[in-house]
Write a protein that holds these residues in place. Structure first.
Motif, PDB file in Angstrom:
ATOM      1  N   TRP A  11       0.818  -1.215   0.000  1.00 17.58           N
ATOM      2  CA  TRP A  11       0.000   0.000   0.000  1.00 17.58           C
ATOM      3  C   TRP A  11       0.850   1.262   0.000  1.00 17.58           C
ATOM      4  CZ3 TRP A  11      -3.713  -1.851   4.454  1.00 17.58           C
ATOM      5  CH2 TRP A  11      -4.553  -2.838   3.955  1.00 17.58           C
ATOM      6  N   VAL A  12       1.957   1.240   0.732  1.00 15.63           N
ATOM      7  CA  VAL A  12       2.736   2.470   0.917  1.00 15.63           C
ATOM      8  C   VAL A  12       4.005   2.496   0.076  1.00 15.63           C
ATOM      9  CG1 VAL A  12       1.867   2.737   3.262  1.00 15.63           C
ATOM     10  CG2 VAL A  12       4.010   1.538   2.895  1.00 15.63           C
ATOM     11  N   GLU A  13       4.315   1.404  -0.610  1.00 10.37           N
ATOM     12  CA  GLU A  13       5.583   1.361  -1.354  1.00 10.37           C
ATOM     13  C   GLU A  13       5.638   2.450  -2.421  1.00 10.37           C
ATOM     14  OE1 GLU A  13       8.445  -1.886  -3.597  1.00 10.37           O
ATOM     15  OE2 GLU A  13       6.287  -2.200  -3.557  1.00 10.37           O
ATOM     16  N   GLN A  53      11.121  13.154   5.795  1.00  5.92           N
ATOM     17  CA  GLN A  53      10.275  12.993   6.981  1.00  5.92           C
ATOM     18  C   GLN A  53       9.072  12.095   6.685  1.00  5.92           C
ATOM     19  OE1 GLN A  53       9.435  17.037   8.039  1.00  5.92           O
ATOM     20  NE2 GLN A  53      11.235  17.247   9.339  1.00  5.92           N
ATOM     21  N   GLN A  54       8.498  12.234   5.496  1.00 10.07           N
ATOM     22  CA  GLN A  54       7.391  11.369   5.124  1.00 10.07           C
ATOM     23  C   GLN A  54       7.854   9.918   5.041  1.00 10.07           C
ATOM     24  OE1 GLN A  54       4.222  12.392   4.806  1.00 10.07           O
ATOM     25  NE2 GLN A  54       4.902  14.435   5.380  1.00 10.07           N
ATOM     26  N   VAL A  55       9.036   9.692   4.502  1.00  8.52           N
ATOM     27  CA  VAL A  55       9.566   8.332   4.413  1.00  8.52           C
ATOM     28  C   VAL A  55       9.798   7.757   5.815  1.00  8.52           C
ATOM     29  CG1 VAL A  55      11.497   6.927   3.590  1.00  8.52           C
ATOM     30  CG2 VAL A  55      10.599   8.763   2.163  1.00  8.52           C
ATOM     31  N   THR A  56      10.353   8.583   6.715  1.00 11.78           N
ATOM     32  CA  THR A  56      10.585   8.123   8.086  1.00 11.78           C
ATOM     33  C   THR A  56       9.284   7.710   8.754  1.00 11.78           C
ATOM     34  OG1 THR A  56      12.487   9.616   8.264  1.00 11.78           O
ATOM     35  CG2 THR A  56      11.580   8.749  10.318  1.00 11.78           C
ATOM     36  N   GLY A  57       8.251   8.522   8.605  1.00 14.16           N
ATOM     37  CA  GLY A  57       6.966   8.185   9.202  1.00 14.16           C
ATOM     38  C   GLY A  57       6.397   6.878   8.670  1.00 14.16           C
ATOM     39  N   CYS A  58       6.498   6.663   7.358  1.00 13.37           N
ATOM     40  CA  CYS A  58       6.001   5.415   6.767  1.00 13.37           C
ATOM     41  C   CYS A  58       6.782   4.209   7.266  1.00 13.37           C
ATOM     42  CB  CYS A  58       6.067   5.495   5.239  1.00 13.37           C
ATOM     43  SG  CYS A  58       4.868   6.624   4.495  1.00 13.37           S
ATOM     44  N   LEU A  59       8.112   4.335   7.321  1.00 12.80           N
ATOM     45  CA  LEU A  59       8.927   3.209   7.775  1.00 12.80           C
ATOM     46  C   LEU A  59       8.625   2.860   9.222  1.00 12.80           C
ATOM     47  CD1 LEU A  59      12.386   4.072   6.141  1.00 12.80           C
ATOM     48  CD2 LEU A  59      10.712   2.381   5.393  1.00 12.80           C
ATOM     49  N   ALA A 110      13.851  -2.310  -2.169  1.00  7.77           N
ATOM     50  CA  ALA A 110      13.790  -3.513  -2.994  1.00  7.77           C
ATOM     51  C   ALA A 110      14.355  -4.717  -2.242  1.00  7.77           C
ATOM     52  CB  ALA A 110      14.571  -3.286  -4.291  1.00  7.77           C
ATOM     53  N   HIS A 111      15.387  -4.484  -1.432  1.00 12.60           N
ATOM     54  CA  HIS A 111      16.002  -5.580  -0.667  1.00 12.60           C
ATOM     55  C   HIS A 111      15.023  -6.147   0.358  1.00 12.60           C
ATOM     56  CE1 HIS A 111      18.819  -7.813   1.788  1.00 12.60           C
ATOM     57  NE2 HIS A 111      18.513  -7.052   2.830  1.00 12.60           N
ATOM     58  N   ILE A 112      14.349  -5.280   1.124  1.00 15.55           N
ATOM     59  CA  ILE A 112      13.436  -5.805   2.147  1.00 15.55           C
ATOM     60  C   ILE A 112      12.203  -6.431   1.506  1.00 15.55           C
ATOM     61  CG2 ILE A 112      14.226  -4.196   3.904  1.00 15.55           C
ATOM     62  CD1 ILE A 112      11.834  -2.474   3.419  1.00 15.55           C
ATOM     63  N   ARG A 113      11.839  -5.999   0.307  1.00 11.78           N
ATOM     64  CA  ARG A 113      10.737  -6.684  -0.387  1.00 11.78           C
ATOM     65  C   ARG A 113      11.156  -8.095  -0.763  1.00 11.78           C
ATOM     66  NH1 ARG A 113       6.384  -6.960  -3.399  1.00 11.78           N
ATOM     67  NH2 ARG A 113       5.526  -4.941  -2.835  1.00 11.78           N
ATOM     68  N   GLU A 114      12.411  -8.265  -1.185  1.00  7.53           N
ATOM     69  CA  GLU A 114      12.858  -9.595  -1.600  1.00  7.53           C
ATOM     70  C   GLU A 114      12.984 -10.537  -0.419  1.00  7.53           C
ATOM     71  OE1 GLU A 114      16.646 -11.759  -3.829  1.00  7.53           O
ATOM     72  OE2 GLU A 114      16.426  -9.591  -3.869  1.00  7.53           O
ATOM     73  N   VAL A 115      13.628 -10.096   0.663  1.00  8.60           N
ATOM     74  CA  VAL A 115      13.846 -10.982   1.811  1.00  8.60           C
ATOM     75  C   VAL A 115      12.688 -10.935   2.794  1.00  8.60           C
ATOM     76  CG1 VAL A 115      16.328 -10.755   1.588  1.00  8.60           C
ATOM     77  CG2 VAL A 115      15.110  -9.214   3.113  1.00  8.60           C
TER      78      VAL A 115
END
Length: 822
Positions: A11-13, A53-59, A110-115
């Motif tokens: 959803w957030v990728e 900051q938006q990326v930090t909040g999503c992560l 992409a790495h965390i999507r794969e593993v």
């Protein structure tokens, strides 16, 4: 650490990738701005900061704490660049580090999507380079270690929890010795003896926590203490933090017993301890045994430091390898196996060359398993070329199999972003799933047509007298108006019914009896001339389609999905034989179970690695509600009578003769549909819209209301956290509220409030990550920042200057930047 919630990540990728690209573009625009145009350059930095900051909040919302460590450092670096705190060579180095970090983010996503885990691989160098260039100490390497542990690793299976009284007694006994020995060892006083004492205490505490998650923590602590005592594991700041974390856990358990574990993040601290076990070069036997129990190796530490390949490099290389594989497959498809001859030059110059090119690219991209499979195909081609095989046709078929498997796997990687089960099995399963969805859609359409016709028959049996019967009639009228097959019949009755429905929509009050009577007559006039469907034939065909789909799914190892569909088919068949399937609660539950199975299969098509257990559990719950026969099982005679009555009752006259009443059970599906389809029948007209207001005034008022609420919640969360000083939900809640104040303040240009929120968020982030130790002084600083907000919010609401309050808040911010982290 739990696996990545891939559904939420999907959803957030797109938002994450967009914000990262925006940040990168802002940095590029910053470099293009003239050096003397300070305002324009600061504007670009601010745009980059907002995106990060938006990326930090999503992560953080996805619990991707390792990735959030990088984005938090990027935020801090951009803030210091924006405030012009870095000069000369240091400023240039930090700018380069920020650009490097922004470019690293797509590769890490992409790495965390794969593993499918937040591993932290490839981040440590970028984070610590930024901190070093800003003149700050490096983060401990253990923060970025996240091995894939087996469920229950380090915990005694089936172990019973110790009695709470005995637990508190053991903790009170061991804590004093543990704390004294750990502090002495960190001061370099008799390291071997003191760490041996820590090891002894950890072994005793492991027994006390047997059967619970902290047992694994103390088991790993036992190994780390043994390694430090043997000089196989070095002491550093990260190890001191872990010893302090163990002491805080003991203090919380001594006070609250087992309830203290609710706020204890075992995985967070356990992974950091395992870093020291995995990085030990020559561990003594006890440490090696514990390391094997958790299955951690030095190679995992090496992977953690390895750089990640950027998507812009990975995708073209994989597509190039796929192109070579496709060319080889096309060449092999043109060969006639019966005409193969030894020494055929094309096998080496064409097929062999394509395979070699694909192998080279796959090895560079670290897809060794695929390269090895192509190597097997290459060896078989050599056997055919040198006439060393007794059956060239079989060898060529084996080569084609290898080629196709690699092709399908590469296509799956490029489509889904990760390796999964590919090859023939994947393609066959995909075809079965697509065919199943097609069969289920056909069964749905035929059963829906039957149910709607029976609903029309039920409402035309007698004029409506109750509110429920009238709602059912209104729904039937809406369905008839929108029924597509009516366009092939006489349109006059349909047009008359449409006018009546439109009058109902325009009616301001409750329709009278005459209106309901006219609507009933119009519906009945249409239903009378409709050809009644053969209910037995329709249900038999629908059950056959569902049975075929269930058999195919079970054959492809999707047994759970197949079992659910088979139960649905059995229920439809039994219900139709006994009383005829109708729109009621049971039918709704059956349909809902099929919908959940369809959603599960659609999720599988989008990404085969996605889990569908939640959807299947809901489907099974629906079937449990309709378990058992709808009525006592009918005898053969009653079944024959029901079969004869089915056709006889499929007309309005027959339904009225036998006293057929409208559906008495308020069907859940029909009720929800009626709420949507007939909402216009009883919804009063909306009043005139109010005059538009000033958008800035609305935004400011919304900010004030939310800021006051956030400030109250912030003080409450910090007060509760100050009582325990542990990494728990209250501290995370405070961090989210500081983050909201920071972002909201920048939107309405409340600069000082935003700065207070930004500094508070940084302090909380350092406490959560372990960079800063949770002490009463840290709690006091956070509370002081929170208590500085009310006068600032009040002054902003009154649109007046508040130099004293702003000066006090800025002084608190400055003091928190210069306090000692240790």
């Amino acid at each position: 650490m739990s696996d990545l919630d891939i559904v939420t990540f999907d959803w957030v990728e797109k938002t994450l990738v967009t914000q990262v690209a925006t940040a990168e573009n802002a940095l590029a625009a910053f470099n293009r701005e003239p050096l003397d145009d300070v305002k324009a350059r600061q504007k670009r930095l601010l745009a980059c900061l907002f995106s990060i900051q938006q990326v930090t909040g999503c992560l953080r919302s996805l619990n991707l704490t390792k990735g959030a460590l990088l984005t938090a450092e990027l935020e801090r670096a951009l803030q210091r660049l924006f405030q012009d705190e870095l000069q000369g060579e240091r400023r240039l180095l930090v700018l380069g580090g920020v650009l490097q970090g922004v470019k690293l983010l797509p590769a890490y996503l992409a790495h965390i999507r794969e593993v499918r885990r937040d591993t932290g691989d490839g981040l440590i160098r970028c984070v610590n380079d930024l901190r070093r260039w800003m003149g700050e100490p490096a983060r401990p390497s253990c923060l970025f270690f996240s091995p894939a542990l087996a469920p229950g690793a380090g915990v005694t299976p089936g172990g019973d929890r110790t009695d709470e009284g005995a637990l508190r007694e053991t903790v009170a006994t061991e804590r004093a010795a543990y704390r004294r020995a750990a502090q002495a060892a960190m001061r370099r006083e008799s390291i071997e003896d003191n760490m041996a004492t820590v090891q002894h205490c950890a072994a005793a505490l492991r027994d006390a926590f047997r059967g619970s998650a902290p047992e694994a923590f103390w088991y790993a602590m036992e190994g780390v203490a043994a390694g430090v005592a043997a000089r196989a594991i070095p002491r550093d700041r990260g190890l001191a933090r872990l010893l302090q974390a163990g002491d805080r856990l003991l203090a919380a358990v001594a006070e609250r017993g087992w309830a203290a574990l609710d706020s204890w993040d075992t995985d967070h601290w356990l992974h950091q301890l395992l870093f020291y076990l995995a990085s030990s070069k020559a561990p003594p036997p006890p440490v090696e045994a514990i390391r094997q129990a958790f299955d951690v190796t030095p190679e995992q530490v090496t992977v953690m430091y390895r750089s990640l390949l950027h998507l812009r490099a990975v995708e073209p290389a994989l597509r190039s390898a796929l192109a070579e594989v496709v060319k080889c497959q096309q060449f092999l498809n043109q060969l006639n196996p019966s005409l193969l001859q030894a020494g055929m030059p094309e096998l080496e110059s064409v097929a062999g060359a394509h395979v070699d090119a694909a192998i080279e690219r796959l090895q560079v991209m670290d897809h060794i398993d695929l390269a090895d499979e192509l190597g097997e195909a290459r060896a078989r081609l050599a056997l055919i070329y040198h006439a060393r095989s007794s059956n060239a046709e079989e060898e060529l078929a084996a080569v084609a199999t290898h080629i196709l498997n690699v092709r399908y796997t590469l296509e799956a990687i490029l489509e889904h972003g990760h390796r999964g089960d590919a090859g023939f099995a994947m393609r066959l399963q995909r075809g079965v799933v697509e065919s199943t969805l097609h069969r289920l859609e056909g069964a749905r359409q035929s059963l829906q047509s039957l149910l709607r016709h029976r609903h029309w028959l039920s409402v035309t049996g007698a004029p409506p007298t109750t509110e429920q019967e009238r709602e059912s009639l209104a729904l039937a009228a809406q369905r008839l108006v929108n029924y597509p097959l009516l366009d092939q019949q006489d349109r006059a009755p349909r047009d008359h019914l449409a006018k009546l429905v439109a009058q109902f929509e325009r009616a301001a009050g409750e329709p009278d009896e005459a209106d309901w009577s006219a609507l009933y007559d119009a519906v009945r006039a249409i239903v009378v001339v409709m050809t009644p469907p053969d209910g037995r034939r329709i249900t038999r065909d629908a059950c056959q389609r569902i049975e075929d789909a269930a058999s195919a799914l079970e054959y492809q190892d999707l047994a759970r999905e197949g079992a659910i569909l088979r139960q649905c088919s059995d229920w439809i068949e039994a219900t139709e034989r006994v009383r005829g399937i109708q729109e009621d609660e049971a039918a709704f539950d059956m349909a809902l179970a099929v919908i959940y199975v369809r959603q599960r299969l659609q999720r599988w098509l989008s990404d085969p690695a996605l889990s569908g257990d939640d959807l299947l559990s809901r489907a099974e719950a629906c079937l449990q509600r309709i378990a058992g026969p709808p009525l006592p099982v009918a005898t053969d005679a009653s079944a024959d009578a029901a079969a004869e009555g089915d056709a006889a009752s499929d007309t309005p006259e027959a339904a009225a003769a036998v006293g057929a009443a409208p559906v008495t059970d308020a069907p859940r599906a029909a009720t929800s549909a009626a709420d949507e389809e007939t909402a216009m029948l009883d919804t009063p007209p909306e009043p005139d819209a109010p005059p538009p207001q000033d958008e800035d005034a609305i935004l400011r008022q919304a900010f004030l209301d939310e800021a006051q609420m956030l400030q109250r919640d912030l003080e409450g969360a910090l007060s509760r956290w100050a009582e325990t000083l542990s990494v728990d939900a209250d501290l995370r809640s405070a961090g989210r509220r500081f983050h909201s104040l920071k972002g909201n303040g920048r939107v309405v240009d409340a600069a000082v409030i935003s700065e207070v929120g930004a500094r508070g968020e940084i302090l909380v982030d350092e406490l959560l990550s372990g960079v800063r130790t949770a002490t009463p002084a840290a709690a006091k600083n956070l509370m002081a920042l929170a208590q500085s907000l009310p006068p600032l919010i009040e002054a902003f609401g009154e649109d007046r200057e508040a130099p004293d309050e702003e000066a006090r808040a800025l002084a608190l911010i400055d003091a928190s930047f210069h306090e000692d982290d240790d």
